[in-house]
Design a protein around this motif. Structure first.
Motif, short mmCIF file in Angstrom:
data_model
loop_
_atom_site.label_atom_id
_atom_site.label_comp_id
_atom_site.label_asym_id
_atom_site.label_seq_id
_atom_site.Cartn_x
_atom_site.Cartn_y
_atom_site.Cartn_z
N ALA A 22 -9.08 -2.76 7.77
CA ALA A 22 -8.50 -1.55 6.80
C ALA A 22 -7.01 -1.50 6.62
O ALA A 22 -6.47 -2.31 7.37
CB ALA A 22 -8.94 -0.11 7.25
N CYS A 23 -6.62 -1.28 5.35
CA CYS A 23 -5.14 -1.35 5.35
C CYS A 23 -4.65 -0.41 5.89
O CYS A 23 -4.87 0.71 5.88
CB CYS A 23 -4.82 -1.14 3.74
SG CYS A 23 -3.25 -0.84 3.24
N ALA A 24 -3.43 -0.71 6.58
CA ALA A 24 -2.75 0.29 7.53
C ALA A 24 -1.99 1.13 6.85
O ALA A 24 -1.57 2.33 7.39
CB ALA A 24 -1.91 -0.54 8.52
N ILE A 25 -1.80 0.93 5.79
CA ILE A 25 -0.96 2.18 4.87
C ILE A 25 -1.75 3.08 4.10
O ILE A 25 -1.78 4.16 4.19
CB ILE A 25 0.05 1.34 3.80
CG1 ILE A 25 0.85 0.73 4.75
CG2 ILE A 25 0.74 2.38 2.88
CD1 ILE A 25 2.17 -0.06 3.92
N CYS A 26 -2.81 2.53 3.36
CA CYS A 26 -3.69 3.52 2.56
C CYS A 26 -5.08 3.68 3.26
O CYS A 26 -5.77 4.33 2.64
CB CYS A 26 -3.96 2.93 1.05
SG CYS A 26 -4.67 1.56 1.09
N GLU A 27 -5.40 2.94 4.18
CA GLU A 27 -6.60 3.39 4.88
C GLU A 27 -7.58 2.77 4.37
O GLU A 27 -8.80 2.90 4.84
CB GLU A 27 -6.73 4.74 5.34
CG GLU A 27 -6.24 5.06 6.82
CD GLU A 27 -7.10 4.69 7.86
OE1 GLU A 27 -8.10 5.38 7.70
OE2 GLU A 27 -6.85 3.75 8.47
N VAL A 77 -2.37 -5.32 5.54
CA VAL A 77 -1.84 -4.33 4.44
C VAL A 77 -2.47 -4.89 3.21
O VAL A 77 -2.55 -6.01 2.83
CB VAL A 77 -0.39 -4.42 4.41
CG1 VAL A 77 -0.03 -3.67 3.19
CG2 VAL A 77 0.35 -3.75 5.67
N CYS A 78 -3.01 -4.26 2.36
CA CYS A 78 -3.75 -4.75 1.12
C CYS A 78 -2.63 -5.10 0.25
O CYS A 78 -1.64 -4.44 0.07
CB CYS A 78 -4.74 -3.41 0.54
SG CYS A 78 -3.83 -2.08 -0.35
N PRO A 79 -3.16 -5.75 -0.95
CA PRO A 79 -1.96 -6.06 -1.90
C PRO A 79 -1.21 -5.11 -2.40
O PRO A 79 -0.10 -4.96 -3.01
CB PRO A 79 -2.90 -6.88 -2.94
CG PRO A 79 -3.96 -7.24 -2.11
CD PRO A 79 -4.33 -6.39 -1.33
N LEU A 80 -2.10 -3.81 -2.86
CA LEU A 80 -1.34 -2.77 -3.44
C LEU A 80 -0.39 -1.98 -2.51
O LEU A 80 0.53 -1.35 -3.28
CB LEU A 80 -2.48 -1.35 -3.90
CG LEU A 80 -3.60 -2.06 -4.75
CD1 LEU A 80 -4.65 -1.09 -4.85
CD2 LEU A 80 -3.00 -2.35 -6.04
N CYS A 81 -0.49 -2.26 -1.34
CA CYS A 81 0.56 -1.71 -0.60
C CYS A 81 1.54 -2.48 0.07
O CYS A 81 2.35 -1.96 0.81
CB CYS A 81 -0.35 -0.89 0.91
SG CYS A 81 -1.48 0.41 0.15
N GLN A 82 1.50 -3.54 -0.39
CA GLN A 82 2.42 -4.70 0.25
C GLN A 82 3.80 -4.20 -0.01
O GLN A 82 4.68 -4.29 0.75
CB GLN A 82 2.32 -6.02 -0.58
CG GLN A 82 2.62 -7.28 0.05
CD GLN A 82 3.13 -8.20 -0.96
OE1 GLN A 82 3.72 -9.26 -0.70
NE2 GLN A 82 2.18 -8.42 -1.99
#
Ligand code: ZN
Length: 202
Positions: free
Chosen positions: A11-16, A38-43
């Motif tokens: 899971a992305c650590a920022i947006c979950e 971290v997903c590309p959107l939250c990079q």
């Protein structure tokens, strides 16, 4: 759909958000030692919070220019708050009752922890969270701090006596999964990204 082995889902650590099978994730370290996906959107958010990208040496010369030109707000929400401001000043603290002091202590400990960055990062993506600080019954003064958005929640255990006083207890996606005892929202994340208990006398 639930995958039984926790290490199978990423899971992305920022947006979950649960990362899709084969989806490219970036590896970042919020504290310089452990790496998270971290997903590309939250990079961008991760970079802005000063998380260290895997494989990129941490030398000031190589910091992206963005880091040096950060706005005041960004530096307040900052990547590495040296010593966060105490939640209340000494004279006010003296007027508070034990229960309130416990809330203030939990907030100060949380604000000094690395998790403050996680939460401010998520708040940047999802907006202001609902926040509660709940003392656990028992002789030790453990507290549970919950941050909830519509699609994500994080719950931290604060143990003032412990060597590592704040740790992630649980997290989830559905605010409805939270026990009612934790949904009496008695705190907030202020404009500078600090956890603040709502105490009438402050
Ligand atoms: Zn993300």
């Amino acid at each position: 759909m639930r995958v039984t082995k926790a290490n199978v889902t990423r899971a992305c650590a920022i947006c979950e958000r649960t990362l899709l099978m084969g989806e490219h994730a970036y590896r970042f370290s919020p504290d310089g030692s452990d790496y998270v996906d971290v997903c590309p959107l939250c990079q961008e958010v991760a970079l802005e919070y000063g998380w260290v990208r895997e494989g990129i040496p941490v030398t000031p010369a190589l910091q992206p220019p963005l880091r040096r030109k950060r706005s005041l707000l960004a530096s307040l929400l900052g990547a590495r708050p040296a010593e966060p401001e105490p939640v209340v000043s000494e004279p006010i603290l003296r007027r508070l009752g034990d229960d309130e002091i416990a809330l203030v202590e939990a907030a100060d400990l949380f604000n000094a922890s690395q998790f403050r960055r996680t939460v401010t990062g998520v708040a940047k993506a999802l907006g202001e969270p609902r926040v509660s600080i709940v003392p656990l019954s028992g002789v030790n003064s453990e507290m549970v701090v919950t941050f909830a958005w519509d699609i994500s929640w994080y719950q931290y255990r604060v143990q003032p006596e412990a060597a590592q006083p704040v740790r992630l207890e649980e997290r989830g996606h559905d605010i409805g999964d939270l026990d009612e005892g934790f949904t009496d929202w008695n705190a907030q994340l202020d404009a500078t990204g600090r956890l603040m208990p709502e105490i009438e006398r402050l």
